[in-house]
Design a protein around this motif. Sequence first.
Motif, PDB file in Angstrom:
ATOM      1  N   ALA A   1       0.832  -1.205   0.000  1.00 41.58           N
ATOM      2  CA  ALA A   1       0.000   0.000   0.000  1.00 41.58           C
ATOM      3  C   ALA A   1       0.866   1.254   0.000  1.00 41.58           C
ATOM      4  O   ALA A   1       0.557   2.236  -0.688  1.00 41.58           O
ATOM      5  N   ALA A   2       1.947   1.228   0.772  1.00 39.02           N
ATOM      6  CA  ALA A   2       2.830   2.387   0.833  1.00 39.02           C
ATOM      7  C   ALA A   2       3.462   2.654  -0.524  1.00 39.02           C
ATOM      8  O   ALA A   2       3.459   3.799  -1.028  1.00 39.02           O
ATOM      9  N   LEU A   3       4.008   1.608  -1.151  1.00 42.45           N
ATOM     10  CA  LEU A   3       4.654   1.796  -2.447  1.00 42.45           C
ATOM     11  C   LEU A   3       3.641   2.124  -3.537  1.00 42.45           C
ATOM     12  O   LEU A   3       3.970   2.838  -4.502  1.00 42.45           O
ATOM     13  N   SER A   4       2.429   1.636  -3.417  1.00 40.73           N
ATOM     14  CA  SER A   4       1.402   1.963  -4.412  1.00 40.73           C
ATOM     15  C   SER A   4       1.106   3.456  -4.402  1.00 40.73           C
ATOM     16  O   SER A   4       0.765   4.031  -5.438  1.00 40.73           O
ATOM     17  N   TRP A   5       1.224   4.096  -3.256  1.00 38.17           N
ATOM     18  CA  TRP A   5       1.033   5.553  -3.165  1.00 38.17           C
ATOM     19  C   TRP A   5       2.266   6.301  -3.670  1.00 38.17           C
ATOM     20  O   TRP A   5       2.161   7.289  -4.396  1.00 38.17           O
ATOM     21  N   ILE A   6       3.453   5.804  -3.326  1.00 38.94           N
ATOM     22  CA  ILE A   6       4.684   6.531  -3.645  1.00 38.94           C
ATOM     23  C   ILE A   6       5.083   6.354  -5.109  1.00 38.94           C
ATOM     24  O   ILE A   6       5.628   7.283  -5.722  1.00 38.94           O
ATOM     25  N   CYS A   7       4.826   5.191  -5.686  1.00 34.82           N
ATOM     26  CA  CYS A   7       5.312   4.875  -7.034  1.00 34.82           C
ATOM     27  C   CYS A   7       4.284   5.230  -8.105  1.00 34.82           C
ATOM     28  O   CYS A   7       3.082   4.998  -7.942  1.00 34.82           O
ATOM     29  N   ALA A   8       4.775   5.749  -9.228  1.00 36.40           N
ATOM     30  CA  ALA A   8       3.892   6.060 -10.349  1.00 36.40           C
ATOM     31  C   ALA A   8       3.487   4.803 -11.106  1.00 36.40           C
ATOM     32  O   ALA A   8       2.411   4.748 -11.707  1.00 36.40           O
ATOM     33  N   ASN A   9       4.345   3.786 -11.113  1.00 35.43           N
ATOM     34  CA  ASN A   9       4.019   2.534 -11.802  1.00 35.43           C
ATOM     35  C   ASN A   9       3.326   1.580 -10.829  1.00 35.43           C
ATOM     36  O   ASN A   9       3.312   1.812  -9.617  1.00 35.43           O
ATOM     37  N   ASP A  10       2.783   0.525 -11.365  1.00 35.79           N
ATOM     38  CA  ASP A  10       2.029  -0.447 -10.572  1.00 35.79           C
ATOM     39  C   ASP A  10       2.978  -1.443  -9.924  1.00 35.79           C
ATOM     40  O   ASP A  10       3.636  -2.224 -10.622  1.00 35.79           O
ATOM     41  N   VAL A  11       3.055  -1.431  -8.602  1.00 37.93           N
ATOM     42  CA  VAL A  11       3.920  -2.378  -7.891  1.00 37.93           C
ATOM     43  C   VAL A  11       3.131  -3.536  -7.301  1.00 37.93           C
ATOM     44  O   VAL A  11       3.723  -4.451  -6.718  1.00 37.93           O
ATOM     45  N   ALA A  12       1.817  -3.519  -7.462  1.00 37.75           N
ATOM     46  CA  ALA A  12       0.989  -4.613  -6.939  1.00 37.75           C
ATOM     47  C   ALA A  12       1.029  -5.776  -7.928  1.00 37.75           C
ATOM     48  O   ALA A  12       0.034  -6.162  -8.536  1.00 37.75           O
TER      49      ALA A  12
ATOM     50  N   ILE B   1       5.910   7.553   3.118  1.00 42.11           N
ATOM     51  CA  ILE B   1       5.071   6.440   3.574  1.00 42.11           C
ATOM     52  C   ILE B   1       3.885   7.047   4.314  1.00 42.11           C
ATOM     53  O   ILE B   1       4.061   7.774   5.298  1.00 42.11           O
ATOM     54  N   PRO B   2       2.669   6.837   3.844  1.00 44.59           N
ATOM     55  CA  PRO B   2       1.512   7.474   4.484  1.00 44.59           C
ATOM     56  C   PRO B   2       1.423   7.134   5.972  1.00 44.59           C
ATOM     57  O   PRO B   2       1.736   6.012   6.396  1.00 44.59           O
TER      58      PRO B   2
ATOM     59  N   ARG C   1       1.955   0.363   8.178  1.00 45.90           N
ATOM     60  CA  ARG C   1       3.006  -0.430   8.814  1.00 45.90           C
ATOM     61  C   ARG C   1       3.993  -0.892   7.739  1.00 45.90           C
ATOM     62  O   ARG C   1       3.792  -1.914   7.092  1.00 45.90           O
ATOM     63  N   ALA C   2       5.034  -0.097   7.565  1.00 47.07           N
ATOM     64  CA  ALA C   2       6.069  -0.409   6.573  1.00 47.07           C
ATOM     65  C   ALA C   2       7.361   0.235   7.031  1.00 47.07           C
ATOM     66  O   ALA C   2       7.381   1.411   7.395  1.00 47.07           O
ATOM     67  N   GLU C   3       8.438  -0.528   7.008  1.00 48.73           N
ATOM     68  CA  GLU C   3       9.734  -0.046   7.483  1.00 48.73           C
ATOM     69  C   GLU C   3      10.754  -0.114   6.359  1.00 48.73           C
ATOM     70  O   GLU C   3      10.857  -1.131   5.662  1.00 48.73           O
TER      71      GLU C   3
ATOM     72  N   ALA D   1       5.322   4.008 -18.201  1.00 53.18           N
ATOM     73  CA  ALA D   1       5.645   3.477 -16.878  1.00 53.18           C
ATOM     74  C   ALA D   1       4.749   4.061 -15.790  1.00 53.18           C
ATOM     75  O   ALA D   1       5.090   4.009 -14.615  1.00 53.18           O
ATOM     76  N   VAL D   2       3.599   4.619 -16.190  1.00 60.29           N
ATOM     77  CA  VAL D   2       2.668   5.223 -15.237  1.00 60.29           C
ATOM     78  C   VAL D   2       1.350   4.452 -15.265  1.00 60.29           C
ATOM     79  O   VAL D   2       0.763   4.247 -16.332  1.00 60.29           O
ATOM     80  N   LYS D   3       0.872   4.045 -14.084  1.00 61.62           N
ATOM     81  CA  LYS D   3      -0.386   3.296 -14.013  1.00 61.62           C
ATOM     82  C   LYS D   3      -1.571   4.229 -14.306  1.00 61.62           C
ATOM     83  O   LYS D   3      -1.546   5.402 -13.953  1.00 61.62           O
ATOM     84  N   ARG D   4      -2.592   3.699 -14.954  1.00 62.23           N
ATOM     85  CA  ARG D   4      -3.717   4.534 -15.394  1.00 62.23           C
ATOM     86  C   ARG D   4      -5.058   4.081 -14.821  1.00 62.23           C
ATOM     87  O   ARG D   4      -6.076   4.716 -15.085  1.00 62.23           O
ATOM     88  N   GLY D   5      -5.096   3.003 -14.084  1.00 61.06           N
ATOM     89  CA  GLY D   5      -6.369   2.452 -13.660  1.00 61.06           C
ATOM     90  C   GLY D   5      -7.199   3.405 -12.816  1.00 61.06           C
ATOM     91  O   GLY D   5      -6.677   4.196 -12.040  1.00 61.06           O
ATOM     92  N   LYS D   6      -8.505   3.351 -12.962  1.00 63.01           N
ATOM     93  CA  LYS D   6      -9.397   4.189 -12.178  1.00 63.01           C
ATOM     94  C   LYS D   6      -9.318   3.806 -10.707  1.00 63.01           C
ATOM     95  O   LYS D   6      -9.253   2.640 -10.347  1.00 63.01           O
ATOM     96  N   GLY D   7      -9.349   4.808  -9.861  1.00 61.57           N
ATOM     97  CA  GLY D   7      -9.338   4.563  -8.431  1.00 61.57           C
ATOM     98  C   GLY D   7      -7.987   4.228  -7.865  1.00 61.57           C
ATOM     99  O   GLY D   7      -7.874   3.948  -6.677  1.00 61.57           O
ATOM    100  N   VAL D   8      -6.942   4.202  -8.692  1.00 63.09           N
ATOM    101  CA  VAL D   8      -5.595   3.902  -8.205  1.00 63.09           C
ATOM    102  C   VAL D   8      -4.846   5.214  -8.058  1.00 63.09           C
ATOM    103  O   VAL D   8      -4.253   5.721  -9.007  1.00 63.09           O
ATOM    104  N   ASP D   9      -4.908   5.791  -6.875  1.00 63.78           N
ATOM    105  CA  ASP D   9      -4.274   7.092  -6.663  1.00 63.78           C
ATOM    106  C   ASP D   9      -2.806   6.897  -6.317  1.00 63.78           C
ATOM    107  O   ASP D   9      -2.400   5.853  -5.796  1.00 63.78           O
ATOM    108  N   PHE D  10      -2.021   7.906  -6.635  1.00 63.13           N
ATOM    109  CA  PHE D  10      -0.613   7.916  -6.257  1.00 63.13           C
ATOM    110  C   PHE D  10      -0.141   9.361  -6.219  1.00 63.13           C
ATOM    111  O   PHE D  10      -0.755  10.247  -6.819  1.00 63.13           O
TER     112      PHE D  10
END
Length: 817
Positions: A504-515, A567-568, A572-574, A700-709
Amino acid sequence: MGKLPAAAKVVIVGGGIIGCSTAYHLGRLGITDCLLLERKKLTSGTTFHAAGLVGQLRSSANITQLLGYSVDLYDRLEEETGQATGWKRNGGLRLACNAERWVEVKRQATTAHSFGLEMNLLTPKEAQDLWPLMNVDDVIGAAFLPSDGQANPSDITLALAKGARQAGVTLLEDTPVTRVVLDAAGKLTGVETPEGIVACEKVVCCAGQWSRDLAAGVGVTVPLVSLQHQYMVTEAIDGVARALPTLRDPDRLTYYKEEVGGLVMGGYEPNPLSWALDGIPADFHYSLLDSNFDHFEQLMELALGRVPALETAGVKQLINGPESFTPDGNFILGEAPELANFFLGAGFNAFGIASGGGAGMALAEWIAKGEQPFDLWPVDIRRFGRPHADPDWVRTRTLEAYGKHYTLAWPHEEHSSARPCRRSPLYQRLKDQGACFGEKLGWERPNWFADLSAGAVPEDVYSFARQNWFDAVAREHRATREAVTVFDQSSFAKFLLQGPDAEAALSWICANDVARPVGTVIYTQMLNERGGIECDLTVTRLSAESFYIVTGTGFATHDFDWIRRNIPAGLRAELVDVTSAYGVLALMGPLAREVLQSVTGADVSNAAFPFATARSLPIAGATVRALRLTYVGELGWELHVPTESLVGVYEALMAAGAGQGIGNAGYRAIESLRLEKGYRAWGSDIGPDHTPLEAGLGWAVKRGKGVDFKGRAALEAQRRGGLKKRFAGFTPEDPDVVLLGRETLYRDGQRVGWLSSGGFGHSLGTAIGYGYVRADKPIDKTFLESGTYALEIAGERMACRLHLAPLIDPRMTKVRC
């Protein structure tokens, strides 16, 4: 001294030009709940004895812009505040007295044009007409920047202070800050003075040469040291007019300015002297050091050859004042990576007056808005790393940087002091094979390999033409394209982000899809709120709750800080730095699979090990994390090896590849290879002022709806509004010219930008440059392809061809299978 308030939103420590400029600009931004505390009197630290020359041109567009802002501010400051500043825009001359210096000056003029500054090349006679007192017998040419000038340092600082007070900011003298106060959790809560504690949200340390010790008290590293800097002030000299330009004579290591009908003459000797090795004296203010005529004599002898009138001029004073200098000659701005809300503006290397207006503006914007106003990487405090925590290392390197202030600024020049520091386990082995090392953030890195069997010497010989390593790099380049090579890239910065909320933390920080599934390698940017690229790196998913992040050597502090801070809250991410735990061997080339397969029992076929995936491989008794990706555009793997096993894995690869002609290769080959493939480099081609869309990295940028970053809103707005700058490649009509970056770019005869990077592509046999085409309206592919392009190189325009795709491979992610 006024009454000390109990609290303020922002406390500025230090009443020199940087502190007063920051206060002035915070006031203009409406942040008037701001308190500046000066231990003695305003300007009494080092500002009062500054020489006061204001030059603008630097090798960075944004730092040039920052200094240009100083000039614009000083133009209006006296009228605005009613306080005299001693400012005059009398222009600046720079001389060249040998052929190599003349090339440098011509390239500087081109850089000035790239950044929108008027800089004119002059004959020796034209230069003498502007500066009649000088002898020009040895002068080849000169450059004149009409908008440069000079100021009275104390007066201009007091004008900034008055402007700050007029805006409602409080400035108190005779109020030293004895320490920065933290709470039990390590959070900044205020500052302590002899009169009591002032609670505050943010502290801005602008304490000059005192900054290092104050910051060290709260665990912040500020790599600066105090050095002695001398200049002479003469009595009036016949022929010295008030409008006389400032003069820099780098081949004679000296500078000059007019003062009350006389001259100020100083310089940068090759053997500088340190000061305050055991600490700055407690009552040091409005203080100078003893004049050192013996040490200054070397500059005086050089100056007499340029200005004969100095021989008979009366000398008012030889001023010896300590100044704070840094290991790379650039000043220090920004929020400390070690402590939130603790900001720095220090280490100005004797050009604090030139920088003061712009640095204060940038720092105030950073404080007020939480982000730098534009890319300030050359002066960002996060450019430093582990070696900079050692004052002895910093002093050694800083003495070298000071001594090279006026020496020729060669392309690709390396520092020689304080080396070696950080070494890969392969350092000696590679050295024995002819490695010529460069250094970054203390790491020794092989730049190229000399052919020892042919008598070649692994030593750089600098030139503005092709340098002595050109043929060696061509050999390594071809070996990578045609066979297989190994690059020791152990200096890469490596982090682990772990925890239940790591995705979740990286999904917010990264422009590309890390999930993505475990074992996926993701190339991604991390963006600021403007959509600018703050980090450019790879993320490998190791498990459901663990990600392995790899970035460039020089960005270790910056990228770690950016990730950790973003990290929002509540997740819980270290983040852990594991750089020293792993060495890295990049095995690259069309025969890389054959070599790799011969040293491991695992299947490394394309079907079993596709591009952009990672696997653990057993090699030479070690468990190796293999990442299939490339920055050179060939089939290859990054092999991340436990440090203790690096030598064994390297030996196994070299033995297995002997039949395929395996060889070593260095970082200069990487640069040539990546230019041909169109890969971007952070810090030059991409950075906080460039979005992925402008840089051609929208894929290299995710475009899906509802996927904020972070930065998404800015990118979506840019998609709707269109792009006013676009990244492109350029090859000059003459393939043999030397491109270094910052060459001016013209479209249909109009200046539209400059090259962000340049070099030579050995497969193509031509010089290659990259840069952004800029316009005042949205531009598209049709606009780009319809223009006729040229580059200004050292003052001469040369036709060039535009390229919108990689020069060899039209698909950036394609590698040979």
